[in-house]
Scaffold this motif. Structure first.
Motif, short mmCIF file in Angstrom:
data_model
loop_
_atom_site.label_atom_id
_atom_site.label_comp_id
_atom_site.label_asym_id
_atom_site.label_seq_id
_atom_site.Cartn_x
_atom_site.Cartn_y
_atom_site.Cartn_z
N ILE A 168 0.95 -1.36 -0.11
CA ILE A 168 -0.16 0.15 0.11
C ILE A 168 0.94 1.20 -0.07
CG2 ILE A 168 -1.61 1.50 1.36
CD1 ILE A 168 -2.53 -1.32 2.32
N GLU A 169 0.66 2.04 -1.11
CA GLU A 169 1.26 3.40 -1.07
C GLU A 169 0.41 4.66 -0.39
OE1 GLU A 169 3.00 6.28 -4.63
OE2 GLU A 169 3.66 4.28 -4.52
N THR A 170 -0.80 4.73 -0.82
CA THR A 170 -1.78 5.77 -0.29
C THR A 170 -3.18 5.17 -0.17
OG1 THR A 170 -2.22 6.70 -2.53
CG2 THR A 170 -0.54 7.53 -1.31
N THR B 52 -4.00 3.04 -3.41
CA THR B 52 -2.92 2.94 -4.45
C THR B 52 -1.89 2.22 -4.05
OG1 THR B 52 -3.51 5.23 -5.35
CG2 THR B 52 -1.61 4.46 -5.79
N LEU B 53 -1.57 1.35 -4.83
CA LEU B 53 -0.39 0.12 -4.30
C LEU B 53 0.82 0.54 -5.19
CD1 LEU B 53 -2.42 -3.12 -5.12
CD2 LEU B 53 -2.31 -1.94 -3.20
N THR B 54 1.96 0.20 -4.64
CA THR B 54 3.31 0.56 -4.97
C THR B 54 3.74 0.56 -6.82
OG1 THR B 54 4.19 -1.41 -4.34
CG2 THR B 54 4.28 0.25 -2.72
N VAL C 86 -12.00 4.78 5.15
CA VAL C 86 -10.68 4.87 5.12
C VAL C 86 -10.27 4.58 6.77
CG1 VAL C 86 -8.68 6.65 5.30
CG2 VAL C 86 -10.35 6.63 3.29
N ALA C 87 -10.98 4.97 7.53
CA ALA C 87 -10.65 4.85 8.92
C ALA C 87 -10.51 3.43 9.27
CB ALA C 87 -11.86 5.58 9.97
#
Length: 67
Positions: free
Chosen positions: A19-21, A31-33, A44-45
């Motif tokens: 996971i990137e973001t 968004t993955l690496t 999100v939480a």
């Protein structure tokens, strides 16, 4: 790995190392690496809490100590 739910309701496991973001756009978009994007029903939480819980369970999340 954490379990998340796709928009169609199917459950899948995601390796958190990639996971990137994590954003609310308004759906939760991860968004993955490798720049692949995953859109999930989980807020999100909740995703953040699942990640933190996993890190704690494997000892990668430091505990806070008093000064």
């Amino acid at each position: 790995m954490i379990e998340l739910q796709r928009l169609n309701g199917t459950v899948f496991s995601l390796n958190i190392i990639h996971i990137e973001t994590i954003e609310a756009l308004p759906d939760t978009t991860i968004t993955l690496t490798n720049q692949r994007k995953m859109i999930v029903l989980d807020p999100v939480a909740d995703v953040t809490e699942k990640i933190n819980t996993l890190y704690r369970s494997i000892g990668m999340f430091a505990t806070q100590r008093g000064t």
